[in-house]
Design an enzyme around this catalytic site. Structure first.
Site, PDB file in Angstrom:
ATOM      1  N   CYS A 242       2.920   4.625  -6.876  1.00 38.07           N
ATOM      2  CA  CYS A 242       3.459   3.352  -6.396  1.00 38.07           C
ATOM      3  C   CYS A 242       3.448   2.373  -7.566  1.00 38.07           C
ATOM      4  O   CYS A 242       4.039   2.635  -8.607  1.00 38.07           O
ATOM      5  CB  CYS A 242       2.679   2.838  -5.187  1.00 38.07           C
ATOM      6  SG  CYS A 242       0.903   2.602  -5.447  1.00 38.07           S
ATOM      7  N   ARG A 247      -0.911   2.083  -2.528  1.00 38.59           N
ATOM      8  CA  ARG A 247       0.050   2.534  -1.516  1.00 38.59           C
ATOM      9  C   ARG A 247       0.291   4.041  -1.612  1.00 38.59           C
ATOM     10  O   ARG A 247       0.484   4.715  -0.590  1.00 38.59           O
ATOM     11  CB  ARG A 247       1.374   1.772  -1.670  1.00 38.59           C
ATOM     12  CG  ARG A 247       1.342   0.351  -1.167  1.00 38.59           C
ATOM     13  CD  ARG A 247       2.655  -0.375  -1.436  1.00 38.59           C
ATOM     14  NE  ARG A 247       2.841  -0.672  -2.851  1.00 38.59           N
ATOM     15  CZ  ARG A 247       3.938  -1.241  -3.360  1.00 38.59           C
ATOM     16  NH1 ARG A 247       4.953  -1.546  -2.563  1.00 38.59           N
ATOM     17  NH2 ARG A 247       4.027  -1.493  -4.656  1.00 38.59           N
TER      18      ARG A 247
END
EC number: 2.8.1.1
Length: 286
Positions: A242, A247
């Site tokens: 990410c 994430r």
């Protein structure tokens, strides 16, 4: 403890956590509940009774190198908060468990066996009126001894370069605007890069596609179909990334833990590293 359709028993429900609150509040280190947020502002206002609060920005990464904690620092963090290597640890946090998933991945990197995510995270707990408190727990210190590190779940820049050369799957979990290069980072977030775009050959499968509206993970069948639609079926080495690795921990958790795809790694250097490299290949657009 979890949906039996998943490959591993790594999720617990909010109901399960509520039924074990007495254990989580005990000085006995057998059970520990940890809320991990980007900072501790929300935790300081309220949290599940017995939950320890970890600040992702200041406690879960080296403040100088922006690397994962050293083994010694990881041991000190857990031991000082009453966690032993034998503790059953349940992690939850804000943003549908972004930072809790990153912490879970780091627990596995250092070989902690009994660690779980609470499905839905902090928002699910609060929105469904589970009990909260502003009392900060204090537990007897433990002598924590970490294992590893287990590098088979972590990707480095060299691994990404090899994956690009070989055409292996890369999962970019950022927003379409970040993926295309339209923006460098989500609004208001400081970690950024000199260039926008994505690693060549990457598929843009947002972390948000792995969860329901209430923040709980989608079913195993739904997750399997989501990734299969992009040609990811667990038969090739796959790297998730990410912007700063939090994430992408959601994607790693979904692929490696919930679907049981063993050859999946998290590139925690992510776009903040790749997008600042001189000469590294970059693609723009969708």
């Amino acid at each position: 403890m979890s949906n039996s359709d998943y490959a591993k028993d790594v999720l617990v429900s909010a109901d399960w956590v509520e039924s074990h609150l007495d254990e989580f509040q005990s000085d006995d280190p057998a059970y520990r509940l940890v809320e991990v947020d980007v900072d501790t502002e929300a935790y300081d206002e309220s949290h599940a009774p017995g939950a320890i609060g970890f600040n992702w920005e200041s406690q879960l990464q080296d403040q100088t190198t922006r690397d994962v904690l050293t083994k010694e620092d990881f041991e000190d963090l857990l031991g000082s908060h009453g966690i032993s290597e034998d503790s059953t640890v349940v992690l939850y946090g804000d943003n549908s468990n972004w930072f809790a998933a990153y912490t879970y991945w780091q627990f596995k990197y250092y070989g902690h066996e009994n660690v779980h995510l609470m499905n839905g995270g902090r928002d699910y707990w609060v929105d469904n009126d589970y009990p909260t408190t502003d009392e900060i727990p204090s537990f007897p210190e433990q002598d924590y001894s970490a294992k590893g590190p287990f590098e088979d779940i972590r990707a480095y820049r060299d691994d990404v370069e090899k994956a690009v050369d070989k055409g292996l799957p890369l999962v970019d979990v950022r927003s379409p605007e970040e993926f295309s290069g339209e923006i460098l980072a989500p609004p208001g977030l400081q970690e950024t890069a000199q260039r926008g775009g994505h690693i060549p050959g990457a598929s843009n499968i947002s972390w948000a596609a792995t969860v329901n509206d209430d923040g709980t993970f989608k079913s195993a069948d739904e997750l399997r179909d989501l990734y299969a639609d992009q040609g990811i079926e667990g038969d090739e080495s796959t790297i998730a990334y990410c912007r700063i690795g939090e994430r992408s921990s959601i994607a790693w958790f979904a692929l490696h833990e919930l679907l049981g795809y063993e050859n999946v790694t998290n590139y925690d250097g992510s776009w903040t590293e790749w997008g600042n490299l001189v000469g590294a290949p970059v693609e723009k657009g969708n």
